[in-house]
Design an enzyme around this catalytic site. Structure first.
Site, PDB file in Angstrom:
ATOM      1  N   ASN A   1       0.861  -1.181   0.000  1.00 61.55           N
ATOM      2  CA  ASN A   1       0.000   0.000   0.000  1.00 61.55           C
ATOM      3  C   ASN A   1       0.898   1.232   0.000  1.00 61.55           C
ATOM      4  O   ASN A   1       1.395   1.661   1.042  1.00 61.55           O
ATOM      5  CB  ASN A   1      -0.915   0.008   1.230  1.00 61.55           C
ATOM      6  CG  ASN A   1      -1.913  -1.132   1.178  1.00 61.55           C
ATOM      7  OD1 ASN A   1      -2.882  -1.092   0.415  1.00 61.55           O
ATOM      8  ND2 ASN A   1      -1.670  -2.176   1.961  1.00 61.55           N
ATOM      9  N   GLU A   2       1.113   1.751  -1.191  1.00 62.76           N
ATOM     10  CA  GLU A   2       2.037   2.873  -1.355  1.00 62.76           C
ATOM     11  C   GLU A   2       1.379   4.166  -0.859  1.00 62.76           C
ATOM     12  O   GLU A   2       0.147   4.207  -0.669  1.00 62.76           O
ATOM     13  CB  GLU A   2       2.421   3.004  -2.843  1.00 62.76           C
ATOM     14  CG  GLU A   2       3.028   1.748  -3.451  1.00 62.76           C
ATOM     15  CD  GLU A   2       4.454   1.432  -2.982  1.00 62.76           C
ATOM     16  OE1 GLU A   2       4.842   1.883  -1.883  1.00 62.76           O
ATOM     17  OE2 GLU A   2       5.165   0.734  -3.713  1.00 62.76           O
TER      18      GLU A   2
END
Ligand code: PGA
Length: 355
Positions: free
Chosen positions: A155-156
């Site tokens: 999850n950037e």
């Protein structure tokens, strides 16, 4: 926990090995307590360099202390996309190598996102992954690492707090960081399947581990504002999340970097010097130019109360710094540091004296 700065409990260990051993024992306790109740223990697992020592400790607990994984169900956080499970760099391969092949887990209980699913089937596949977690009773304990950009799983930054398992595009910084596993960066997949932030937040308990050069992002995640720009900061809103970190990863926390701000400092010549030098650097002023107001504005009013005038403290710190200047690295053995203040007579001019 230092209430006002750290918004997530942090446990600091001398080495990654010590931290991993602690985490492994926590996981072992949970597996055993579930086992004694005849229940399955659902673990969320991570990959990357961080958890390697954790898995080594779990394998040791299995081999030497009889910890069984028979009642354990696992869900891995993420997998590259596309990738074959047999590929050396796949997280399937990583998990087999580091944990699964060395313990007695039932292969039917292992779940890792499949990097081979056809693109038009991914949405459905990801929904099924979520449903499988739910059907297993939810994740009892989720293990996390943290990326230097604050990502958890893949999850950037910018990922929604409400995101679920899905296909994502990797940040360039993540591809650069992970290039070490591949021949070169062009071989790093551009996408991945990852659990979402809400999937992670739904875990009953979370342990995030960080070792070494992660001090900046650890500080931001633990002490900063909750923001989707730093996904790990969202963990502040979880009610049972602990960061397990080593001393290097702790160096930017306020309790080490500016301990005088936590109200729990014992003043010694060393801590006074650290606080004053920190203030001087921050204000871009020479130590001897710091004013009483600078002390007050920088949260060092206590020092004034205890030691009086700011100028006197400036001088004492200046003397300490001056006396640390030596041609001998680390200081001259048995050197006697001359007393202050300065000598009252100028040193004789040897050149004129010899004429
Ligand atoms: P690392 O990666 O363990 O290889 O440092 C952590 C992460 O990116 O989550």
């Amino acid at each position: 926990m230092v209430d006002s700065f750290e918004k997530i409990p942090v446990k600091i260990f001398t080495t990654p090995k010590d931290g991993s051993e602690f985490a492994a024992r926590e996981i072992g306790k949970l597996i055993r307590s579930k086992e004694s109740k005849g229940e399955k223990c659902v673990l969320g697992l991570a990959t990357g360099s961080t958890p390697i020592s954790l898995y080594a400790s779990l394998v040791r607990l299995h081999q030497e202390e009889g910890l069984s994984f028979k009642n354990v169900v696992t869900f891995n956080l993420d997998e590259y996309y596309p990738i074959e499970p047999e590929a050396l760099q796949s997280y399937h391969n990583f998990m087999q190598r580091n944990l699964f092949s060395k313990v007695d887990i039932d292969p039917a209980n292992i779940n890792i996102p499949d990097g081979r699913v056809a693109k038009d089937k991914i949405k459905e596949y990801c929904q099924q992954y979520e449903q499988k977690i739910e059907a297993a009773g939810g994740i009892d304990l989720q293990v996390l690492g943290i990326g230097n950009n604050g990502h958890i799983g893949f999850n950037e930054p910018g990922s929604s707090r409400y995101s679920k398992t899905r296909l994502v595009t990797l940040d360039n910084s993540t591809r650069v960081a992970n290039a070490r596993e591949f021949q070169n960066i062009s071989h790093v997949p551009r996408m991945a399947i990852t659990m979402g932030i809400s999937t992670i937040m739904n875990a009953k308990r979370i342990i995030l581990m960080a070792w070494g050069l992660k001090a900046n992002i650890v500080q931001k995640s633990v002490e900063g504002h909750v923001t989707e720009h730093i996904p790990a900061s969202i963990l502040q809103q979880h009610n049972d999340c602990t960061f397990i970190i080593d001393e290097l990863a702790a160096t930017e926390l306020t309790r080490f970097k500016s301990p005088w701000l936590t109200g729990e400092i014992t003043w010694t010549p060393q801590t006074i010097r650290k606080a004053v030098v920190h203030m001087a650097l921050k204000l871009k002023k020479p130590v001897l130019s710091l004013t009483t107001n600078d002390y007050i504005d920088s949260g060092l009013g206590d020092l004034l109360t205890e030691f009086g005038d700011g100028y006197e403290i400036n001088l004492q710190v200046y003397y300490q710094l001056r006396d640390s200047i030596t041609g001998w690295p680390g200081g001259k053995p048995n050197a006697v540091i001359p007393n202050h203040p300065e000598r009252s007579e100028p040193y004789p001019n040897l050149l004129s004296a010899s004429r």
